[in-house]
Design an enzyme around this catalytic site. Structure first.
Site, PDB file in Angstrom:
ATOM      1  CB  ALA A 103      -0.877  -0.006   1.067  1.00  0.00           C
ATOM      2  CG  MET A 104       2.187   5.380  -1.711  1.00  0.00           C
ATOM      3  SD  MET A 104       3.864   5.453  -1.083  1.00  0.00           S
ATOM      4  CE  MET A 104       3.794   7.261  -0.493  1.00  0.00           C
ATOM      5  CD  GLU A 105       3.684   6.271   3.134  1.00  0.00           C
ATOM      6  OE1 GLU A 105       4.785   6.782   3.163  1.00  0.00           O
ATOM      7  OE2 GLU A 105       3.352   5.153   2.582  1.00  0.00           O
ATOM      8  CG  ASN A 106      -0.626   8.102  -2.573  1.00  0.00           C
ATOM      9  OD1 ASN A 106       0.549   8.103  -2.717  1.00  0.00           O
ATOM     10  ND2 ASN A 106      -1.457   6.861  -3.039  1.00  0.00           N
TER      11      ASN A 106
ATOM     12  CG  HIS B 256       2.224   0.521   7.855  1.00  0.00           C
ATOM     13  ND1 HIS B 256       3.525  -0.085   8.192  1.00  0.00           N
ATOM     14  CD2 HIS B 256       2.613   1.211   6.826  1.00  0.00           C
ATOM     15  CE1 HIS B 256       4.411   0.542   7.982  1.00  0.00           C
ATOM     16  NE2 HIS B 256       4.177   1.166   6.758  1.00  0.00           N
ATOM     17  CD  GLU B 257       0.458   1.984   3.872  1.00  0.00           C
ATOM     18  OE1 GLU B 257       0.975   3.165   3.589  1.00  0.00           O
ATOM     19  OE2 GLU B 257       1.265   0.896   3.913  1.00  0.00           O
TER      20      GLU B 257
ATOM     21  CD  GLU C 248       7.554   3.152   5.242  1.00  0.00           C
ATOM     22  OE1 GLU C 248       6.411   2.146   5.729  1.00  0.00           O
ATOM     23  OE2 GLU C 248       7.152   3.808   4.137  1.00  0.00           O
TER      24      GLU C 248
END
Length: 822
Positions: A264-267, A297-298, A320
């Protein structure tokens, strides 16, 4: 000679000293199928000392139609625009275009093979916003972003902020509000025929935050919306309470996107998530928990990483590791009481492996440029960092740790920091000097081994270098039901090479009980006997996880035979109640067979393993999580003698009470293809029944598994031809390497070593990494393979490839040592 496309830390520091970026105004047109067009206006100012000087702005792989700085044309070399004669206030206006990505980097385009619906999404970390628009692509030059998008009228378009649109014929013009200041790697655009699966809100007396959940049309019905939103809302409550900061952004969308390279990516406000976390078939509970951890996490990154951001990627570990640590805290609070068992079974095993490679590095890494950053998204940055934070919390206390975090957010919100800023707040909150802790745990490498003997108590020996460990020590004995249960527990600090404590007599002594520190364990003789005979009788999942890790460490370190470990797994795995432990053990058993057993005996042990697994399948509770994982493991190891059972699974006929999913039927068919008991017609028939994106990729993998010289040659040409998307490549690599006769792969050992450096140069990092890791002849455990690997390491000019091959070389040497101990 083409310009280097890396960004160095020194250059980033210079730009940060010179510039202050105000805003980006970005107009994107995504109505063309092949290329996107972008018009960008960047406003920035410079320091007095930089007046009249020059700098550059990043833009990678574009066709530039026009580029003007303060009304004057600027030059472009394919990587950067050169900005000369800087003024106090500057405006850069650039019109350009570029092809969409098929590698998952930058602006990625995907067409669903099921219904031909189109989907776009961005992936900008660590520095791929520059593939989309001109940008000072480094985390400490925060700015606001205003986005306008022209897209087909029937598309949904999402970004960091809420948007509005007007329809003009076949297109829609979208306008999104300006973001708060944020780093460029957090920019997000998601566009296409996405479906909003669910919507909700996080409501407090102070604010209401809209929550959205999105997926592509063909998968929308499979999304567990209620569970995902419940976990999300629990995370909001946990973080807002413990961080004493309300959620800092205007909305929170989570979008499942196709062909995603990461979990996933935290945009900011628009988190993108791997579609593997949409479960169209039953999955192990280990995977369900992993999805929950990923969601949490995100969400943690919205505070730690987004609201407060590292100055440069040297502190990537902190962003992270912090998110990984607090996501497990939040998971326990959200109803996953065994989250720390999963952490030990998965994250820590990753960290221990990475930390014993010759490429290991301190948690605080020396990120001199983006090449170093790409290589350090690893088990040190994520898992070891989170492990040592857990040790820090055990030392200073959880409340003191969180108090320091709260004051850190209060002081540094919306800005960029370094680790020293957080350390200062933690020292104030805890009253401890943490400089020594930081030096021991963050600036050194390697994992300690804690071994113990029973001699007038318990004598614990710590390997060099000696660190301070806060540990729990548990003493376990059999109760009236023959379960091994903890009867005594103490916590102590290990500050010396040898520490002796008073101890009651017990069947099992477990140093590092509760898993507070980061260390490998070597129990005393009595405890090892108890472990071997009674591991599954231990009544605590985290304690069992530590004991399993001990057994695996000894096997990896060639201190115990792989045959011993296999029998340990086969004797106890059916009694293991923790899904994550079962998942990890079955993977480790596979590694033991494929890597740690001499070639001459692999077939015998694989036959033994597959047969025992099928026996355990039949004994397991029908439809249980355990039975599902055992069937999956059986299909990995089944060979011709098990063709009948595999064929039944391929036709969706399982043991009584076990439902065979379409995805599992594909795995069984792939195994039949590798056996030469199914071929093109069966693959076509299966694809006709399952003409989804899952089926499409499964068919690619199955075709790559066809066990003939001609088919392997054709597949190799496709793999190295540069025409595949990231996911097509990944599945084709897996199929190509999955053979029952190693002779099929022998011609490609030399071809790998001859071609890999050129393949690395010809591909983006994501694709190059897939080729380098996936096609490596790991099946050929030999001195010759080690020598061939070293030869490429010594000659390749590519630092990223050099690092990967160094680690693969280490794996060969470890496998050779394990085979020698067999």
């Amino acid at each position: 000679m083409p310009a280097s496309d890396t960004i160095t830390r020194d250059h980033a520091k210079l730009r940060a000293a010179m510039l202050e970026v105000d805003s980006y105004r970005i107009n994107l047109d995504v109505t063309d199928d092949a290329v996107f067009a972008v018009h960008t206006v960047v406003n920035f100012s410079v320091s007095a000392g930089a007046l009249g000087h020059a700098t550059s702005i990043d833009l990678l792989g574009h066709e530039v139609e026009s580029a003007m700085l303060n009304g004057h044309a600027v030059t472009y070399d394919g990587v950067r625009l050169k900005l000369d004669d800087l003024q106090a206030d500057n405006e850069l206006v650039v019109t350009s275009s570029a092809p969409y990505s098929t590698t998952g980097e930058g602006l990625h385009r995907y067409v669903d093979p099921y219904d031909e619906a189109e989907y776009l999404y961005t992936q900008c970390a660590p520095a791929d916003a520059r593939r989309i628009f001109p940008v000072f692509d480094q985390p400490d030059l925060k700015a606001t972003f205003e986005l306008r998008v022209t897209a087909p009228a029937h598309w949904e378009v999402l970004s960091n902020e809420p948007g509005e649109y007007v329809v003009d014929g076949n297109v829609a013009h979208w306008t999104f509000g300006a973001t708060p200041v944020m780093s460029s790697y957090l920019f997000a655009l998601i566009a296409g025929e996405y479906i909003r699966v669910a919507e909700d809100s996080r409501d407090t007396p102070e604010a209401s935050v809209p929550l959205g959940l999105w997926a592509r049309r063909s998968l929308a019905r499979h999304v567990d919306a209620d569970q995902i939103l419940t976990i999300t809302k629990a995370g909001f409550a946990f973080y807002e309470q413990h961080f004493a900061q309300p959620y800092p952004y205007s909305k929170y969308d989570q979008i499942f996107v196709p062909e995603f390279n990461a979990g996933a990516m935290e945009n900011v406000g628009a988190v993108t998530i791997l579609e593997d976390y949409i479960f169209r078939s039953p999955v192990p509970q280990a995977t369900v928990l992993r999805r929950a951890i990923t969601i949490l996490h995100e969400l943690a990154h919205m505070w730690f990483g987004n609201l407060v951001t590292m100055k440069w990627w040297d502190d990537l570990w902190l962003s992270e590791s912090f998110a990984e640590f607090v996501s497990h805290l939040a998971a326990v609070d959200a109803g996953f009481p065994h989250a720390w068992t999963t952490f030990n079974a998965t994250e820590k095993s990753w960290a221990y492996r990475q930390d014993q490679l010759s490429t290991t590095h301190p948690v605080v890494a020396d990120m001199v440029d983006l090449d170093a950053v790409a290589g350090n998204f690893d088990g040190i940055t994520y898992a070891k960092g989170a492990s040592v934070l857990r040790q820090l919390v055990a030392w200073v206390g959880q409340e003191q740790f969180l108090a320091g975090v709260r004051s850190y957010f209060a002081e540094h919100a919306w800005s960029n920091t370094e680790f020293s800023d957080l350390l200062r707040h933690l020292e104030t909150a805890s009253g401890r000097d943490l400089s020594g802790w930081s030096e021991q745990w963050l600036h050194s490498t390697g994992v300690n081994t804690l071994s113990w003997e029973r001699r007038n108590g318990v004598t614990i020996t710590q390997s060099q270098p000696v660190r301070q460990h806060r540990v729990g020590i548990g003493f376990y004995d059999f109760d009236e039901t023959k379960q091994l249960t903890r009867t005594d527990y103490v916590e102590t600090d290990l500050n010396a090479e040898i520490t002796t404590i008073h101890a009651p007599d017990s069947a099992l002594v477990l140093v590092n009980d509760a898993d507070l520190t980061y260390a490998k364990l070597r129990p005393d003789t009595t405890s090892m006997h108890t472990l071997t005979e009674h591991l599954s009788d231990v009544d605590d999942s985290l304690a069992r996880s530590l004991l399993w890790a001990t057994a695996w460490d000894q096997t990896r370190d060639a201190e115990a035979s792989a045959s011993w470990f296999l029998e340990l797994v086969l004797d106890h795995v059916a009694h293991e109640t923790d899904s994550s432990m079962v998942f990890t053990l079955l993977r480790q058993a596979a590694t033991s067979v494929e890597r740690f057993i001499p070639d001459a005996q692999i077939a015998l042990y694989r036959h033994h393993l597959a047969g025992r697994l099928w026996h355990l399948v039949l004994e397991a509770d029908a439809g249980s999580d355990l039975q599902l994982q055992l069937v999956q493991a059986f299909l990995r190891h089944a060979r011709e003698e098990h063709a009948e059972q595999v064929a039944q699974l391929a036709h969706k006929q399982g043991p009584p009470g076990f439902s065979v999913s379409t995805d599992m039927a594909w795995i069984a068919l792939q195994r039949l293809v590798a056996m030469c008991k199914a071929g093109e017609s069966e693959i076509d028939e299966a694809l006709e029944e399952d003409d989804t994106s899952n089926g499409y990729l499964a068919a690619i993998q199955a075709r790559a598994m066809r066990p003939t010289k001609r088919h392997k040659a054709e597949t190799w040409e496709q793999l190295t031809g540069g025409t595949l998307t990231n996911m097509e490549l990944r599945h084709m690599v897996m199929g190509f390497m999955d053979v029952h006769e190693q002779a099929l792969l022998e011609p490609y050992t030399s071809r790998y070593f001859e071609q890999i450096s050129d393949l690395w140069a010809a591909n983006s990092y994501e694709l190059a990494e897939t080729l380098a890791l996936g096609l490596y002849p790991s099946w050929a455990v030999s001195e010759q393979t080690a020598e061939q690997t070293l030869a490429v390491i010594e000659t390749t000019p590519h630092s990223g490839l050099k690092r990967l091959l160094t680690e693969l070389h280490d794996d060969v040497l470890r496998a050779l040592a394990a085979r020698a101990a067999f």
